[in-house]
Design a protein around this motif. Structure first.
Motif, PDB file in Angstrom:
ATOM      1  N   PRO A  37     111.232 -42.862  33.862  1.00  8.99           N
ATOM      2  CA  PRO A  37     112.373 -42.266  34.579  1.00  8.99           C
ATOM      3  C   PRO A  37     113.128 -41.234  33.745  1.00  8.99           C
ATOM      4  CG  PRO A  37     112.317 -44.651  34.898  1.00  8.99           C
ATOM      5  CD  PRO A  37     111.331 -44.341  33.821  1.00  8.99           C
ATOM      6  N   ALA A  38     113.339 -41.533  32.448  1.00  4.45           N
ATOM      7  CA  ALA A  38     114.036 -40.582  31.589  1.00  4.45           C
ATOM      8  C   ALA A  38     113.232 -39.300  31.423  1.00  4.45           C
ATOM      9  CB  ALA A  38     114.309 -41.214  30.224  1.00  4.45           C
ATOM     10  N   LEU A  39     111.915 -39.439  31.258  1.00  3.79           N
ATOM     11  CA  LEU A  39     111.067 -38.261  31.106  1.00  3.79           C
ATOM     12  C   LEU A  39     111.064 -37.428  32.379  1.00  3.79           C
ATOM     13  CD1 LEU A  39     109.029 -36.573  29.559  1.00  3.79           C
ATOM     14  CD2 LEU A  39     107.231 -38.158  30.295  1.00  3.79           C
ATOM     15  N   ALA A  40     111.000 -38.083  33.538  1.00  5.56           N
ATOM     16  CA  ALA A  40     111.021 -37.348  34.807  1.00  5.56           C
ATOM     17  C   ALA A  40     112.304 -36.536  34.944  1.00  5.56           C
ATOM     18  CB  ALA A  40     110.879 -38.331  35.970  1.00  5.56           C
ATOM     19  N   LEU A  41     113.435 -37.106  34.530  1.00  7.46           N
ATOM     20  CA  LEU A  41     114.706 -36.384  34.599  1.00  7.46           C
ATOM     21  C   LEU A  41     114.698 -35.178  33.665  1.00  7.46           C
ATOM     22  CD1 LEU A  41     117.607 -36.204  35.625  1.00  7.46           C
ATOM     23  CD2 LEU A  41     118.280 -37.780  33.789  1.00  7.46           C
ATOM     24  N   MET A  42     114.162 -35.331  32.465  1.00  6.20           N
ATOM     25  CA  MET A  42     114.138 -34.226  31.509  1.00  6.20           C
ATOM     26  C   MET A  42     113.173 -33.134  31.959  1.00  6.20           C
ATOM     27  SD  MET A  42     114.468 -36.219  27.866  1.00  6.20           S
ATOM     28  CE  MET A  42     115.032 -34.748  27.005  1.00  6.20           C
ATOM     29  N   LEU A  43     112.070 -33.519  32.557  1.00  7.72           N
ATOM     30  CA  LEU A  43     111.130 -32.522  33.064  1.00  7.72           C
ATOM     31  C   LEU A  43     111.747 -31.745  34.225  1.00  7.72           C
ATOM     32  CD1 LEU A  43     107.800 -34.577  32.982  1.00  7.72           C
ATOM     33  CD2 LEU A  43     108.449 -32.700  31.461  1.00  7.72           C
ATOM     34  N   GLU A  44     112.517 -32.445  35.034  1.00 10.60           N
ATOM     35  CA  GLU A  44     113.179 -31.779  36.158  1.00 10.60           C
ATOM     36  C   GLU A  44     114.197 -30.748  35.663  1.00 10.60           C
ATOM     37  OE1 GLU A  44     116.012 -32.930  40.003  1.00 10.60           O
ATOM     38  OE2 GLU A  44     115.279 -34.496  38.642  1.00 10.60           O
ATOM     39  N   GLN A  45     114.864 -31.058  34.533  1.00 10.74           N
ATOM     40  CA  GLN A  45     115.896 -30.170  33.988  1.00 10.74           C
ATOM     41  C   GLN A  45     115.340 -29.154  33.005  1.00 10.74           C
ATOM     42  OE1 GLN A  45     119.110 -30.269  34.895  1.00 10.74           O
ATOM     43  NE2 GLN A  45     118.816 -31.975  36.289  1.00 10.74           N
ATOM     44  N   ARG A  46     114.057 -29.163  32.800  1.00 10.69           N
ATOM     45  CA  ARG A  46     113.461 -28.350  31.732  1.00 10.69           C
ATOM     46  C   ARG A  46     113.801 -26.869  31.852  1.00 10.69           C
ATOM     47  NH1 ARG A  46     106.934 -27.676  30.782  1.00 10.69           N
ATOM     48  NH2 ARG A  46     107.028 -26.346  28.933  1.00 10.69           N
ATOM     49  N   GLU A  47     113.631 -26.305  33.035  1.00 14.80           N
ATOM     50  CA  GLU A  47     113.893 -24.878  33.200  1.00 14.80           C
ATOM     51  C   GLU A  47     115.377 -24.564  33.013  1.00 14.80           C
ATOM     52  OE1 GLU A  47     111.687 -22.550  33.407  1.00 14.80           O
ATOM     53  OE2 GLU A  47     110.102 -24.058  33.297  1.00 14.80           O
ATOM     54  N   ARG A  48     116.229 -25.459  33.416  1.00 17.53           N
ATOM     55  CA  ARG A  48     117.673 -25.233  33.277  1.00 17.53           C
ATOM     56  C   ARG A  48     118.123 -25.355  31.820  1.00 17.53           C
ATOM     57  NH1 ARG A  48     120.712 -28.880  37.596  1.00 17.53           N
ATOM     58  NH2 ARG A  48     122.462 -27.626  36.806  1.00 17.53           N
ATOM     59  N   LEU A  49     117.266 -25.930  30.990  1.00 18.38           N
ATOM     60  CA  LEU A  49     117.593 -26.053  29.566  1.00 18.38           C
ATOM     61  C   LEU A  49     117.037 -24.895  28.747  1.00 18.38           C
ATOM     62  CD1 LEU A  49     116.987 -29.880  29.093  1.00 18.38           C
ATOM     63  CD2 LEU A  49     119.179 -28.690  29.295  1.00 18.38           C
ATOM     64  N   GLY A  50     116.574 -23.882  29.431  1.00 23.35           N
ATOM     65  CA  GLY A  50     116.135 -22.681  28.720  1.00 23.35           C
ATOM     66  C   GLY A  50     114.653 -22.394  28.836  1.00 23.35           C
ATOM     67  N   GLY A  51     113.858 -23.387  29.186  1.00 23.99           N
ATOM     68  CA  GLY A  51     112.434 -23.163  29.381  1.00 23.99           C
ATOM     69  C   GLY A  51     111.625 -23.015  28.120  1.00 23.99           C
ATOM     70  N   ASP A  52     112.261 -23.097  26.926  1.00 28.15           N
ATOM     71  CA  ASP A  52     111.515 -22.924  25.675  1.00 28.15           C
ATOM     72  C   ASP A  52     111.346 -24.255  24.936  1.00 28.15           C
ATOM     73  OD1 ASP A  52     114.114 -23.315  24.916  1.00 28.15           O
ATOM     74  OD2 ASP A  52     114.058 -21.846  23.285  1.00 28.15           O
ATOM     75  N   ILE A  53     111.456 -25.356  25.657  1.00 29.99           N
ATOM     76  CA  ILE A  53     111.290 -26.675  25.045  1.00 29.99           C
ATOM     77  C   ILE A  53     109.819 -26.867  24.686  1.00 29.99           C
ATOM     78  CG2 ILE A  53     111.531 -29.162  25.397  1.00 29.99           C
ATOM     79  CD1 ILE A  53     113.718 -28.536  27.418  1.00 29.99           C
ATOM     80  N   SER A  54     109.576 -27.217  23.458  1.00 32.25           N
ATOM     81  CA  SER A  54     108.192 -27.391  23.001  1.00 32.25           C
ATOM     82  C   SER A  54     107.809 -28.854  22.826  1.00 32.25           C
ATOM     83  CB  SER A  54     107.985 -26.653  21.666  1.00 32.25           C
ATOM     84  OG  SER A  54     108.884 -27.152  20.675  1.00 32.25           O
ATOM     85  N   GLN A  55     108.814 -29.729  22.706  1.00 30.85           N
ATOM     86  CA  GLN A  55     108.473 -31.125  22.448  1.00 30.85           C
ATOM     87  C   GLN A  55     109.577 -32.064  22.933  1.00 30.85           C
ATOM     88  OE1 GLN A  55     108.397 -33.557  18.393  1.00 30.85           O
ATOM     89  NE2 GLN A  55     106.599 -32.193  18.474  1.00 30.85           N
ATOM     90  N   ILE A  56     109.156 -33.185  23.523  1.00 30.90           N
ATOM     91  CA  ILE A  56     110.050 -34.306  23.834  1.00 30.90           C
ATOM     92  C   ILE A  56     109.460 -35.522  23.143  1.00 30.90           C
ATOM     93  CG2 ILE A  56     111.002 -35.792  25.637  1.00 30.90           C
ATOM     94  CD1 ILE A  56     110.809 -33.435  27.555  1.00 30.90           C
ATOM     95  N   ARG A  57     110.270 -36.174  22.314  1.00 27.70           N
ATOM     96  CA  ARG A  57     109.752 -37.292  21.525  1.00 27.70           C
ATOM     97  C   ARG A  57     110.564 -38.565  21.781  1.00 27.70           C
ATOM     98  NH1 ARG A  57     110.714 -35.406  16.940  1.00 27.70           N
ATOM     99  NH2 ARG A  57     112.209 -36.823  15.964  1.00 27.70           N
ATOM    100  N   PHE A  58     109.849 -39.651  22.057  1.00 26.51           N
ATOM    101  CA  PHE A  58     110.479 -40.962  22.236  1.00 26.51           C
ATOM    102  C   PHE A  58     110.180 -41.806  20.993  1.00 26.51           C
ATOM    103  CE2 PHE A  58     109.719 -39.356  26.489  1.00 26.51           C
ATOM    104  CZ  PHE A  58     110.919 -39.635  27.149  1.00 26.51           C
ATOM    105  N   GLU A  59     111.245 -42.185  20.309  1.00 23.28           N
ATOM    106  CA  GLU A  59     111.098 -42.990  19.096  1.00 23.28           C
ATOM    107  C   GLU A  59     110.957 -44.477  19.454  1.00 23.28           C
ATOM    108  OE1 GLU A  59     110.697 -41.924  16.180  1.00 23.28           O
ATOM    109  OE2 GLU A  59     111.358 -39.838  16.235  1.00 23.28           O
ATOM    110  N   PRO A  60     110.420 -45.291  18.542  1.00 16.84           N
ATOM    111  CA  PRO A  60     110.291 -46.731  18.797  1.00 16.84           C
ATOM    112  C   PRO A  60     111.618 -47.414  19.114  1.00 16.84           C
ATOM    113  CG  PRO A  60     108.927 -46.110  16.925  1.00 16.84           C
ATOM    114  CD  PRO A  60     109.739 -44.909  17.274  1.00 16.84           C
TER     115      PRO A  60
END
Length: 281
Positions: free
Chosen positions: A184-207
Motif C-alpha cells: 500500500p505504501a509503495l502504491a501511494l508513492m508510485l501514484e505521487q511519483r510524477e508530482r514529486l518531480g519525476g526524477d526519482i531513481s530509487q525507493i528503498r524499504f529498510e528492515p
C-alpha cells in the motif's frame, strides 16, 4: 315390527330435485382438477429433467479452443486453462465464473478479470487487463535476493511476468526491499511519483520499515516508517519542492528528513562560509 322390514320416516323432508346430480358434478369436477394437477406435475418434472439434461450435456466445453481470452497481450487460453485448472470435457453450467476469476487474478499478471459463460456457441469468455511493470524491484527471500518488477499498484511481478514491459521499467525506478506489507505504501508513492518531480531513481524499504527515496534534485529523502503519516510526509515534500529553490539558492541538497513531517530537516553541503558562521561566537 317384523324383521327385515325397512322403517321409513314419513315426516322427513324429501331432497329437492337435482341435489344428487349437483353433488355428482361437484365430485367429478374435483376429480378432474386432481387429474389435471397430476398431469401438470408430471409434465413439469419431465420438462425440467429434459432441460437440465440438455443444459448439462448440450453446452459442454470440449477443449481450450472454447476458452476465449480478450484484452491481454501476455496471457493466452492455455495459461488461463492451466491457472483455472480446467479439465475437459467440462459442462459449461458446472463452471463458477467468480471462482475462476479469483483463481486467475491470483495466478496471472493481470489487474482485472471478468469471466462469463456464453451459450451460443458454448464458450468461456475471459476478459483481462494486463499488469504493466513500472519499475524494477528487488526483494529478499529464503533463497536469497530475487529480481523482479512491480506494477503501478505495488504488486510484485516475476521476471517472466514482467517481460512484456521489461525494457521500459529497466530504464526508470528501482524499488529495493519489497515486501507484501509495504505494497500500500509503495502504491501511494508510485501514484505521487510524477508530482514529486519525476526524477526519482530509487525507493528503498529498510528492515525496520523505514522508507528512503533517492532523487537527483532532492537527494536522499527519509520518510520514516510506512504508517498513516506517509501521505502527510508526501504532502510536505511537495510543498518543500516549491519552497526549496529560494532557500538553498542553487546549492545541491544532500538529504531531507521527514520522519517528523511537521519539522522537516534539510541536509545541505558543508561550505567554508557555513563553517565560519557556525564557529563565530
Amino acid at each position: 315390527m317384523s324383521p327385515g322390514v325397512e322403517r321409513v320416516d314419513v315426516n322427513a323432508t324429501p331432497a329437492p330435485p337435482g341435489t344428487e346430480r349437483r353433488r355428482q358434478l361437484r365430485q367429478q369436477r374435483r376429480q378432474e382438477r386432481l387429474r389435471n394437477l397430476w398431469r401438470f406435475l408430471v409434465l413439469l418434472t419431465l420438462a425440467g429433467g429434459l432441460g437440465y439434461g440438455l443444459l448439462r450435456q448440450g453446452w459442454v466445453l470440449t477443449g481450450p479452443d472454447q476458452v476465449e481470452v480478450v484484452g491481454s497481450q501476455q496471457v493466452g487460453a492455455d495459461q488461463v486453462v492451466q491457472a483455472a485448472r480446467l479439465v475437459f470435457p467440462q459442462p459449461l453450467l458446472g463452471l463458477h465464473p467468480k471462482r475462476i476469476a479469483k483463481a486467475l487474478a491470483s495466478a496471472l499478471p493481470v489487474e482485472q478479470v471478468q469471466v462469463n459463460r456464453l451459450m451460443a456457441p458454448p464458450r468461456l469468455r475471459v476478459e483481462l487487463v494486463d499488469r504493466k511493470a513500472v519499475a524494477r524491484a528487488q526483494r529478499r527471500t529464503a533463497k536469497g535476493s530475487e529480481q523482479g518488477y512491480v506494477d503501478r499498484l505495488g504488486h510484485w511481478m516475476s521476471i517472466r511476468q514482467g517481460q512484456g514491459a521489461a525494457a521500459k521499467a529497466s530504464a526508470g525506478l528501482l524499488v529495493l526491499g519489497w515486501q507484501p506489507r509495504y505494497r500500500p505504501a509503495l502504491a501511494l508513492m508510485l501514484e505521487q511519483r510524477e508530482r514529486l518531480g519525476g526524477d526519482i531513481s530509487q525507493i528503498r524499504f529498510e528492515p525496520d520499515s523505514s522508507i528512503w527515496l533517492q532523487s537527483k534534485r532532492l537527494g536522499k529523502v527519509r520518510f520514516g516508517p510506512a504508517d498513516a503519516q506517509l501521505e502527510r510526509r508526501l504532502e510536505v515534500l511537495r510543498h518543500l519542492q516549491q519552497e526549496l529553490p529560494d532557500r538553498v539558492k542553487g546549492r545541491q541538497l544532500q538529504s531531507i528528513d521527514l520522519s517528523d513531517p511537521e519539522q522537516p530537516e534539510l541536509g545541505l553541503p558543508f561550505t567554508p562560509s557555513r563553517a565560519a558562521a557556525a564557529s563565530s561566537p
